[in-house]
Design a protein around this motif. Structure first.
Motif, PDB file in Angstrom:
ATOM      1  N   ALA A 180       0.839  -1.192   0.000  1.00 18.31           N
ATOM      2  CA  ALA A 180       0.000   0.000   0.000  1.00 18.31           C
ATOM      3  C   ALA A 180       0.882   1.252   0.000  1.00 18.31           C
ATOM      4  N   GLY A 181       0.500   2.213  -0.821  1.00 17.11           N
ATOM      5  CA  GLY A 181       1.282   3.424  -0.979  1.00 17.11           C
ATOM      6  C   GLY A 181       2.273   3.367  -2.116  1.00 17.11           C
ATOM      7  N   GLY A 182       2.471   2.188  -2.659  1.00 17.35           N
ATOM      8  CA  GLY A 182       3.418   2.006  -3.747  1.00 17.35           C
ATOM      9  C   GLY A 182       2.846   2.365  -5.102  1.00 17.35           C
ATOM     10  N   SER A 183       3.642   2.106  -6.132  1.00 20.25           N
ATOM     11  CA  SER A 183       3.276   2.473  -7.498  1.00 20.25           C
ATOM     12  C   SER A 183       3.526   1.316  -8.459  1.00 20.25           C
ATOM     13  N   LEU A 184       2.752   1.309  -9.517  1.00 23.15           N
ATOM     14  CA  LEU A 184       2.937   0.389 -10.636  1.00 23.15           C
ATOM     15  C   LEU A 184       2.581   1.132 -11.910  1.00 23.15           C
ATOM     16  N   GLN A 202      -0.334   4.816 -15.107  1.00 19.83           N
ATOM     17  CA  GLN A 202       0.543   5.021 -13.965  1.00 19.83           C
ATOM     18  C   GLN A 202      -0.312   5.052 -12.712  1.00 19.83           C
ATOM     19  N   MET A 203      -0.040   4.146 -11.797  1.00 18.83           N
ATOM     20  CA  MET A 203      -0.843   4.022 -10.584  1.00 18.83           C
ATOM     21  C   MET A 203       0.029   4.342  -9.382  1.00 18.83           C
ATOM     22  N   ASN A 204      -0.295   5.405  -8.692  1.00 23.22           N
ATOM     23  CA  ASN A 204       0.432   5.834  -7.500  1.00 23.22           C
ATOM     24  C   ASN A 204      -0.467   5.741  -6.282  1.00 23.22           C
ATOM     25  N   SER A 205       0.140   5.776  -5.118  1.00 23.11           N
ATOM     26  CA  SER A 205      -0.607   5.736  -3.849  1.00 23.11           C
ATOM     27  C   SER A 205      -1.611   4.591  -3.851  1.00 23.11           C
ATOM     28  N   LEU A 206      -1.148   3.433  -4.231  1.00 28.47           N
ATOM     29  CA  LEU A 206      -2.040   2.286  -4.352  1.00 28.47           C
ATOM     30  C   LEU A 206      -2.610   1.878  -3.002  1.00 28.47           C
ATOM     31  N   LYS A 207      -3.844   1.396  -3.055  1.00 29.26           N
ATOM     32  CA  LYS A 207      -4.569   0.965  -1.857  1.00 29.26           C
ATOM     33  C   LYS A 207      -4.959  -0.503  -2.021  1.00 29.26           C
ATOM     34  N   PRO A 208      -5.183  -1.195  -0.917  1.00 27.49           N
ATOM     35  CA  PRO A 208      -5.617  -2.599  -1.020  1.00 27.49           C
ATOM     36  C   PRO A 208      -6.872  -2.764  -1.881  1.00 27.49           C
ATOM     37  N   GLU A 209      -7.746  -1.784  -1.862  1.00 27.20           N
ATOM     38  CA  GLU A 209      -8.977  -1.884  -2.666  1.00 27.20           C
ATOM     39  C   GLU A 209      -8.729  -1.713  -4.160  1.00 27.20           C
ATOM     40  N   ASP A 210      -7.515  -1.404  -4.554  1.00 28.40           N
ATOM     41  CA  ASP A 210      -7.165  -1.369  -5.968  1.00 28.40           C
ATOM     42  C   ASP A 210      -6.826  -2.763  -6.501  1.00 28.40           C
ATOM     43  N   THR A 211      -6.751  -3.742  -5.619  1.00 27.17           N
ATOM     44  CA  THR A 211      -6.438  -5.109  -6.016  1.00 27.17           C
ATOM     45  C   THR A 211      -7.493  -5.644  -6.975  1.00 27.17           C
ATOM     46  N   ALA A 212      -7.049  -6.105  -8.145  1.00 24.79           N
ATOM     47  CA  ALA A 212      -7.963  -6.589  -9.176  1.00 24.79           C
ATOM     48  C   ALA A 212      -7.144  -7.043 -10.373  1.00 24.79           C
ATOM     49  N   VAL A 213      -7.827  -7.683 -11.307  1.00 25.07           N
ATOM     50  CA  VAL A 213      -7.254  -7.904 -12.625  1.00 25.07           C
ATOM     51  C   VAL A 213      -7.596  -6.694 -13.476  1.00 25.07           C
ATOM     52  N   TYR A 214      -6.590  -6.116 -14.074  1.00 24.78           N
ATOM     53  CA  TYR A 214      -6.773  -4.917 -14.885  1.00 24.78           C
ATOM     54  C   TYR A 214      -6.761  -5.291 -16.360  1.00 24.78           C
ATOM     55  N   TYR A 215      -7.770  -4.792 -17.076  1.00 22.63           N
ATOM     56  CA  TYR A 215      -7.927  -5.069 -18.488  1.00 22.63           C
ATOM     57  C   TYR A 215      -7.856  -3.774 -19.293  1.00 22.63           C
ATOM     58  N   CYS A 216      -7.224  -3.867 -20.454  1.00 20.51           N
ATOM     59  CA  CYS A 216      -7.283  -2.734 -21.371  1.00 20.51           C
ATOM     60  C   CYS A 216      -8.222  -3.089 -22.517  1.00 20.51           C
ATOM     61  N   GLY A 217      -8.893  -2.070 -23.034  1.00 20.91           N
ATOM     62  CA  GLY A 217      -9.846  -2.266 -24.102  1.00 20.91           C
ATOM     63  C   GLY A 217      -9.828  -1.114 -25.087  1.00 20.91           C
ATOM     64  N   ALA A 218     -10.459  -1.340 -26.241  1.00 20.10           N
ATOM     65  CA  ALA A 218     -10.532  -0.319 -27.275  1.00 20.10           C
ATOM     66  C   ALA A 218     -11.942  -0.269 -27.852  1.00 20.10           C
ATOM     67  N   LEU A 219     -12.406   0.933 -28.151  1.00 23.24           N
ATOM     68  CA  LEU A 219     -13.726   1.088 -28.750  1.00 23.24           C
ATOM     69  C   LEU A 219     -13.718   2.195 -29.785  1.00 23.24           C
ATOM     70  N   THR A 278      -4.080  -8.169 -16.512  1.00 16.25           N
ATOM     71  CA  THR A 278      -2.871  -8.298 -15.709  1.00 16.25           C
ATOM     72  C   THR A 278      -3.234  -8.083 -14.246  1.00 16.25           C
ATOM     73  N   GLN A 279      -2.721  -8.954 -13.372  1.00 17.52           N
ATOM     74  CA  GLN A 279      -3.111  -8.944 -11.960  1.00 17.52           C
ATOM     75  C   GLN A 279      -2.340  -7.864 -11.200  1.00 17.52           C
ATOM     76  N   VAL A 280      -3.065  -7.070 -10.443  1.00 14.71           N
ATOM     77  CA  VAL A 280      -2.483  -6.098  -9.526  1.00 14.71           C
ATOM     78  C   VAL A 280      -2.930  -6.462  -8.118  1.00 14.71           C
ATOM     79  N   THR A 281      -1.973  -6.674  -7.237  1.00 17.08           N
ATOM     80  CA  THR A 281      -2.272  -7.012  -5.848  1.00 17.08           C
ATOM     81  C   THR A 281      -1.580  -6.008  -4.942  1.00 17.08           C
ATOM     82  N   VAL A 282      -2.357  -5.356  -4.088  1.00 20.70           N
ATOM     83  CA  VAL A 282      -1.829  -4.355  -3.167  1.00 20.70           C
ATOM     84  C   VAL A 282      -2.003  -4.883  -1.754  1.00 20.70           C
ATOM     85  N   SER A 283      -0.903  -5.069  -1.070  1.00 24.93           N
ATOM     86  CA  SER A 283      -0.946  -5.591   0.293  1.00 24.93           C
ATOM     87  C   SER A 283      -0.989  -4.448   1.298  1.00 24.93           C
ATOM     88  N   SER A 284      -1.654  -4.697   2.410  1.00 28.73           N
ATOM     89  CA  SER A 284      -1.792  -3.657   3.448  1.00 28.73           C
ATOM     90  C   SER A 284      -0.646  -3.709   4.447  1.00 28.73           C
TER      91      SER A 284
END
Length: 121
Positions: free
Chosen positions: A12-16, A80-97, A115-121
């Protein structure tokens, strides 16, 4: 045709930084976005960007912490994901429309594999 990468485990608090590379066709007329899906929950909108205009859109839950951008020369979109929180934990998908609202997953024509993002507390 869309390849997402960059996920991982972070405290938590980190970046990806996530990347989404488009290949196989031109996405010059497409808007693109990021969604995420946590276990047992629906896929939810995170952020989106117009490929040529550079307009950006964010979910309220990530405003001020996440930044979406794109590099047209590399056919790549970033999150760019900063100040990550545990509730940001999820599989992230990109899409186009091509058309429709960037906020609704059903409007998207193409999806990456996630792509899996896991944020630990």
């Amino acid at each position: 045709q869309l390849q997402a990468s960059g996920g991982g485990l972070v405290q938590a608090g980190g970046s990806l930084r996530l990347s989404c590379v488009a290949s196989g066709r031109t996405f010059g007329n497409y808007k693109m976005g990021w969604f995420r899906q946590a276990p047992g929950k629906e896929r939810e909108f995170v952020a989106a960007i117009t490929w040529t205009g550079g307009s950006t859109y964010y979910a309220d839950s990530v405003k001020g912490r996440f930044t979406i951008s794109r590099d047209n020369a590399k056919n790549t979109m970033y999150l760019q994901m900063n100040s990550l929180k545990p509730e940001d934990t999820a599989v992230y998908y990109c899409g186009a429309l091509v058309g429709g609202s960037v906020y609704y997953a059903t409007q998207y024509d193409y999806w990456g594999q996630g792509t899996q993002v896991t944020v630990s507390s």
